[in-house]
Design an enzyme around this catalytic site. Structure first.
Site, mmCIF file in Angstrom:
data_model
loop_
_atom_site.group_PDB
_atom_site.id
_atom_site.type_symbol
_atom_site.label_atom_id
_atom_site.label_comp_id
_atom_site.label_asym_id
_atom_site.label_seq_id
_atom_site.Cartn_x
_atom_site.Cartn_y
_atom_site.Cartn_z
ATOM 1 C CD GLU A 36 73.522 -28.074 9.307
ATOM 2 O OE1 GLU A 36 73.301 -28.804 10.135
ATOM 3 O OE2 GLU A 36 74.374 -28.509 7.927
ATOM 4 C CG ASN A 69 74.668 -22.618 4.635
ATOM 5 O OD1 ASN A 69 74.509 -22.288 3.744
ATOM 6 N ND2 ASN A 69 75.891 -23.223 5.718
ATOM 7 C CG HIS A 88 77.801 -31.182 2.037
ATOM 8 N ND1 HIS A 88 79.008 -30.685 2.123
ATOM 9 C CD2 HIS A 88 77.152 -30.269 2.997
ATOM 10 C CE1 HIS A 88 79.302 -29.955 2.964
ATOM 11 N NE2 HIS A 88 78.131 -29.196 3.651
ATOM 12 C CD GLU A 146 78.045 -25.869 4.874
ATOM 13 O OE1 GLU A 146 78.750 -27.145 4.826
ATOM 14 O OE2 GLU A 146 77.710 -24.708 5.637
ATOM 15 C CG ASP A 202 81.002 -32.436 -0.198
ATOM 16 O OD1 ASP A 202 79.722 -32.314 -0.142
ATOM 17 O OD2 ASP A 202 81.637 -31.605 0.938
HETATM 18 C C1 XIL Z 1 81.685 -30.051 9.317
HETATM 19 C C2 XIL Z 1 83.374 -29.457 8.608
HETATM 20 O O1 XIL Z 1 83.763 -29.965 7.572
HETATM 21 C C3 XIL Z 1 84.012 -31.116 9.996
HETATM 22 O O2 XIL Z 1 85.079 -30.968 9.934
HETATM 23 C C4 XIL Z 1 83.122 -30.488 11.461
HETATM 24 O O3 XIL Z 1 83.686 -32.459 12.271
HETATM 25 C C5 XIL Z 1 81.717 -30.804 10.964
HETATM 26 O O4 XIL Z 1 81.426 -29.982 10.769
HETATM 27 N N1 XIL Z 1 77.292 -28.705 7.496
HETATM 28 C C6 XIL Z 1 78.071 -27.486 7.874
HETATM 29 C C7 XIL Z 1 79.274 -27.216 8.176
HETATM 30 O O5 XIL Z 1 77.107 -26.170 7.991
HETATM 31 O O6 XIL Z 1 79.524 -26.515 9.000
HETATM 32 C C8 XIL Z 1 79.553 -28.541 8.287
HETATM 33 O O7 XIL Z 1 81.149 -28.684 8.537
HETATM 34 C C9 XIL Z 1 78.923 -29.806 7.257
HETATM 35 C C10 XIL Z 1 77.817 -29.943 7.076
#
Ligand code: XIL
Length: 359
Positions: free
Chosen positions: A172, A213, A249, A277, A279
């Site tokens: 990020e 990422n 996400h 990631e 969802d």
């Molecule tokens: C999130 C986790 O899912 C949570 O449990 C934590 O509190 C915060 O981080 N992008 C990412 C992940 O790269 O590491 C993040 O994960 C979600 C967004």
């Protein structure tokens, strides 16, 4: 590592032979009628036949160890072939004090993965969140910050050397407009911090795949264009980078129409793409209609990965709605994953299954 993509008729033959006791995959003598049964074929087996891998994030929260722990761990180990520690490898977890590293939590996840023949995806070395206060509230100069970054990346990558197949080296780093995000690292070191991180990771482990990422880079747009330019630039200058992670996400019906084309253009640079990631959050309470649409969204993402050689992996960010980061992060949204709160498979599970099966 990538398996040849096979047609479903072949998959059916192999699967059926295995189900009939021909576990060596040799041809079954009976005519082959593919019977697709969720209880017989875990997602990971179908993914292997489709030429990709399917992973999940996992966190050692109460569902890992509590009364539901055995169910949680059984599904995770059965259905997925890649595990991403959701938090246990982040900076504040592994490097809680300036001269202290703590690896026991992450090591236990790696051990779980090994016991279940799962590969481990390392997440994440350099990020602006989940940094310890010793770092963020110290008064360090540029040279000290560079040294901190190099020390951290070297120590963590070295610790897991040979146990992790890919690292999210930098996470990020971009704003939505494509500019570099103001972070501890950018503000102290300058833009070179990204390439320093990649070079340092490569020096610590010559074999692990090194990924950048991010989110909102799944479709074409200013952010993914900027990432594309950065990767091209790195490759031209010999900065070691092997892939990009699209976090994915997503919001309901938010799969970018350009996902496939965007995967293809990164792959054309000679690097890999991972969906890291995934969802799909829906407004809660969810409805049959919203969960049906969600299922279609999951199908579209998995199919886009399968269809683009060079997309190696789809990882969901957890696998049950209850263990998801979504409800606490996005008020009003939830039910983002393929299993529900009580470990029942949702339509999204079925659609992932179908996409992996080529349907
Ligand atoms: C999130 C986790 O899912 C949570 O449990 C934590 O509190 C915060 O981080 N992008 C990412 C992940 O790269 O590491 C993040 O994960 C979600 C967004």
């Amino acid at each position: 590592m990538r398996l040849r993509r096979q047609r479903w008729s072949t998959i059916g033959a192999i699967a059926l032979a295995a189900a009939c006791g021909g576990a060596d995959g040799k041809a079954a003598t009976a005519p082959v009628v593919p019977v697709i049964d969720a209880d017989t074929f875990p997602l990971r087996a179908l993914a292997q036949q489709a030429g990709i891998r399917i992973g999940s994030a996992g966190d050692r929260g109460f569902r890992w160890t509590g009364s539901d722990g055995s169910t949680f761990r059984a599904i995770l180990g059965r259905e997925f072939s890649v595990l991403t520690p959701e938090n246990d490898m982040k900076f504040d977890h592994v490097h809680p004090a300036q001269n202290t590293y703590y690896f026991a939590g992450a090591d236990s996840l790696v051990a779980f993965a090994q016991q279940n023949q799962m590969a481990v995806r390392g997440h994440t070395l350099v990020w602006h969140q989940q940094l310890p206060t010793w770092l963020t509230s110290g008064s360090f100069g540029a040279d000290e910050a560079s040294q901190q970054l190099i020390d951290h990346v070297t120590t963590v990558v070295s610790h897991f050397k040979g146990k992790i197949f890919a690292w999210d080296v930098v996470n990020e780093a971009l704003n939505d407009d494509g500019s570099l995000r103001s972070t501890y690292w950018l503000d102290h070191i300058g833009r070179a911090y990204i390439e320093i991180a990649f070079r340092t990771a490569r020096a610590a482990d010559p074999d692990v795949a090194l990924f950048y990422n991010d989110y909102n880079v799944e479709g074409m747009g200013p952010k993914s264009d900027s990432l594309y330019t950065m990767v091209k630039n790195f490759l031209a200058r010999g900065i070691p980078i092997n892939g990009v992670g699209f976090q994915a996400h997503l919001t309901l019906n938010g799969v970018p129409p350009t996902l496939g084309a965007n995967i293809a253009r990164f792959v054309a640079l000679g690097i890999k793409v991972h969906i890291t990631e995934l969802d799909v959050r829906v407004p809660v309470p969810s409805t049959n209609a919203s969960l049906t649409s969600q299922a279609q969204n999951y199908h579209d993402v998995v199919a886009a990965c399968i269809q683009n050689r060079g997309c190696e992996l789809v990882t969901t960010w957890g696998f049950t709605d209850k263990d998801s980061w979504v409800p606490s992060t996005f008020p009003g949204f939830g039910d983002a994953l393929p299993w529900d709160n009580v470990f029942q498979r949702k339509p999204a599970y079925r659609s992932i299954y179908n996409a992996l099966a080529g349907r």
